[in-house]
Design an enzyme around this catalytic site. Structure first.
Site, PDB file in Angstrom:
ATOM      1  N   TYR A 171       0.976  -0.931   0.034  1.00 59.34           N
ATOM      2  CA  TYR A 171      -0.112   0.052   0.388  1.00 59.34           C
ATOM      3  C   TYR A 171       0.529   1.128  -0.304  1.00 59.34           C
ATOM      4  O   TYR A 171       0.581   2.555  -0.255  1.00 59.34           O
ATOM      5  CB  TYR A 171      -0.772  -0.334   1.089  1.00 59.34           C
ATOM      6  N   ASP A 197      -6.045  -6.497   5.470  1.00 59.98           N
ATOM      7  CA  ASP A 197      -7.284  -6.617   3.913  1.00 59.98           C
ATOM      8  C   ASP A 197      -8.366  -7.692   3.642  1.00 59.98           C
ATOM      9  O   ASP A 197      -9.271  -7.497   3.665  1.00 59.98           O
ATOM     10  CB  ASP A 197      -7.080  -5.394   2.203  1.00 59.98           C
ATOM     11  N   LYS A 216       3.286 -14.478   6.113  1.00 58.81           N
ATOM     12  CA  LYS A 216       3.290 -15.322   4.962  1.00 58.81           C
ATOM     13  C   LYS A 216       5.113 -15.703   5.082  1.00 58.81           C
ATOM     14  O   LYS A 216       5.289 -15.352   3.898  1.00 58.81           O
ATOM     15  CB  LYS A 216       2.765 -15.497   3.674  1.00 58.81           C
ATOM     16  N   ASP A 274      -2.027 -18.619   4.484  1.00 62.00           N
ATOM     17  CA  ASP A 274      -3.290 -18.790   4.070  1.00 62.00           C
ATOM     18  C   ASP A 274      -4.090 -20.032   4.379  1.00 62.00           C
ATOM     19  O   ASP A 274      -5.236 -20.073   4.289  1.00 62.00           O
ATOM     20  CB  ASP A 274      -2.564 -20.055   2.711  1.00 62.00           C
ATOM     21  N   ASP A 325     -12.332  -8.982   4.844  1.00 66.24           N
ATOM     22  CA  ASP A 325     -13.754  -9.701   3.985  1.00 66.24           C
ATOM     23  C   ASP A 325     -14.329 -10.880   4.263  1.00 66.24           C
ATOM     24  O   ASP A 325     -15.429 -10.870   4.678  1.00 66.24           O
ATOM     25  CB  ASP A 325     -13.112  -9.794   2.997  1.00 66.24           C
TER      26      ASP A 325
HETATM   27  C1  IPM Z   1     -10.708  -1.286   3.150  1.00 65.50           C
HETATM   28  C2  IPM Z   1     -10.740  -1.447   1.792  1.00 65.50           C
HETATM   29  C3  IPM Z   1      -9.524  -0.462   0.910  1.00 65.50           C
HETATM   30  C4  IPM Z   1      -7.859  -1.224   0.922  1.00 65.50           C
HETATM   31  C5  IPM Z   1      -9.397  -0.090  -0.767  1.00 65.50           C
HETATM   32  C6  IPM Z   1     -10.496   0.786  -0.953  1.00 65.50           C
HETATM   33  C7  IPM Z   1      -7.712   0.774  -1.237  1.00 65.50           C
HETATM   34  O1  IPM Z   1     -10.522  -2.476   0.861  1.00 65.50           O
HETATM   35  O2  IPM Z   1     -10.280  -0.129   3.747  1.00 65.50           O
HETATM   36  O3  IPM Z   1     -10.432  -3.346   3.255  1.00 65.50           O
HETATM   37  O4  IPM Z   1      -7.323  -2.036   0.269  1.00 65.50           O
HETATM   38  O5  IPM Z   1      -7.558  -1.057   1.781  1.00 65.50           O
HETATM   39 MG    MG Z   2     -10.696  -4.144   1.848  1.00 65.87          MG
END
Ligand code: IPM
Ligand code: MG
Length: 358
Positions: free
Chosen positions: A138, A246, A190, A222, A250
């Site tokens: 990032y 990240d 990793k 993983d 999710d």
């Molecule tokens: C998050 C999002 C961001 C990230 C994107 C929008 C750049 O996916 O906050 O998890 O990857 O950090």
């Molecule tokens: Mg994200």
């Protein structure tokens, strides 16, 4: 805290303005119930503003935002622009510019009906993920060479610094201790492929020796993606790098209902910090009063906690939990099946009832 809290609000793109509107309604009501004062400053940054003015996040506004106590962010991202352009110019600029090094993303199941996992309930899914928030791929050190030719090369550097790794690991140990539950901290790396992650495993062991009361565990990312589905109960507090965090969060969000509920705190203790949902701008739902505002409302709860309003934070969280347990929302995806404003109104209704868990 008697002082008026100053909150910068950036509704952003897509569904951002709609979900932020509901978050602010809840904030207004809980402030009245709990009796604290705040003021907001609204900033227009996002795709529309950029198209009109060419501005992304100008320096004077950035400095002004820095002078607030907290930032509430809706969502940033627009399909009319190249992927990552707004995200880097606004989201990453705030995370890096304000040095918000710890991204706290709770994974907590509030109702058994919300998880897709068989035979798992709230007692199995309750952990905090702490994602490093200022380094890794990032950092944006990337390049293309011989673009469009058969010899094309694309690179992007993964950056880890001792300072960056150490401070987030220390934050995670402190957080794990403060949670006071199983006192177990799991590091996800990793390091078997990304050998630069030896910095993480070494720093984890070194810092960990200062926290003998916290059990340490190291897993590869993983394998962790498998364990979090098969045995999520083994996690208490998790610390990981920016990109793995990240992805892992999710997955975590999906296990507790969906992106419609998952919130995050981008923290630098003692400084202005930023609160947002973890979902994106969902342009396909924008302006249709369909997007689920609960993640932003949960972000408001996290913001209140950070601002020292624990009673208000608990009241908001409890209102959301009651709504979830009432099964009045068909699902917790981005499109909950209930109008955005209606969900806000349902939370307001619960807010009046909710006794704060102090
Ligand atoms: C998050 C999002 C961001 C990230 C994107 C929008 C750049 O996916 O906050 O998890 O990857 O950090
Ligand atoms: Mg994200």
């Amino acid at each position: 805290m008697g002082r008026v809290k100053r909150i910068a609000v950036i509704p952003g793109d897509g569904i951002g303005p709609e979900v932020v509107r509901e978050g602010l309604r809840v904030l207004e009501r809980v402030a009245a119930i709990e009796g604290f004062a705040y003021e907001t400053t609204r900033y227009p940054f996002g795709a529309e503003h950029h198209l009109k003015t060419q501005e992304l996040l100008p320096d004077p506004a950035f400095e002004e935002i820095r002078g607030h106590d907290a930032v509430l962010l809706g969502a940033i991202g627009d399909p009319r622009m190249s992927a990552g352009f707004l995200e880097f110019g606004i989201v990453a600029r705030l995370r890096f510019g304000l040095d918000l090094f710890a991204n706290l993303r709770p994974v907590k199941l509030f109702d058994t009906a919300l998880t897709p996992l068989k035979d798992k309930g709230p007692e199995h899914l309750d952990f905090d993920v702490i994602r490093e928030n200022t380094e890794d791929a990032y950092a944006g050190m990337w390049g293309q060479f011989k673009k469009g030719t058969p010899d094309e090369v694309a690179t992007q550097e993964i950056i880890f610094t001792r300072k960056g790794v150490e401070r987030v690991i220390r934050f995670a140990f402190e957080r794990c201790r403060a949670r006071g539950r199983r006192k177990k901290l799991t590091l996800l790396t990793k390091a078997n492929a990304i050998r630069a992650m030896e910095l993480w495993t070494r720093t984890f062991a070194e810092v960990g020796s200062e926290y003998p009361d916290v059990t340490r565990e190291h897993q590869y990312i993983d394998a962790a993606c498998m364990f979090v589905v098969t045995q999520p109960e083994q996690y208490d507090t998790v610390v990981t790098s920016n990109m793995f965090g990240d992805i892992f969060t999710d997955l975590g969000a999906a296990l507790v209902g969906g992106l419609g509920i998952a919130a995050s705190a981008n923290l630098h203790p003692g400084r202005v910090s930023l609160f947002e949902s973890i979902h994106g701008s969902a342009p396909q739902f924008a302006g249709q009063n369909r997007a689920n505002p609960l993640a932003t409302i949960m972000a408001v709860s996290m913001m209140l906690e950070y601002l020292g309003e624990s009673g208000a934070a608990a009241r908001v969280e409890e209102a959301v939990v009651r709504l979830l347990r009432s099964h009045r929302l068909p699902n917790l995806g981005m499109d909950s099946g209930v109008g955005t404003d209606e969900v806000g109104t349902l939370v307001l209704g619960e807010l009046e009832k909710a006794p704060a868990r102090r």
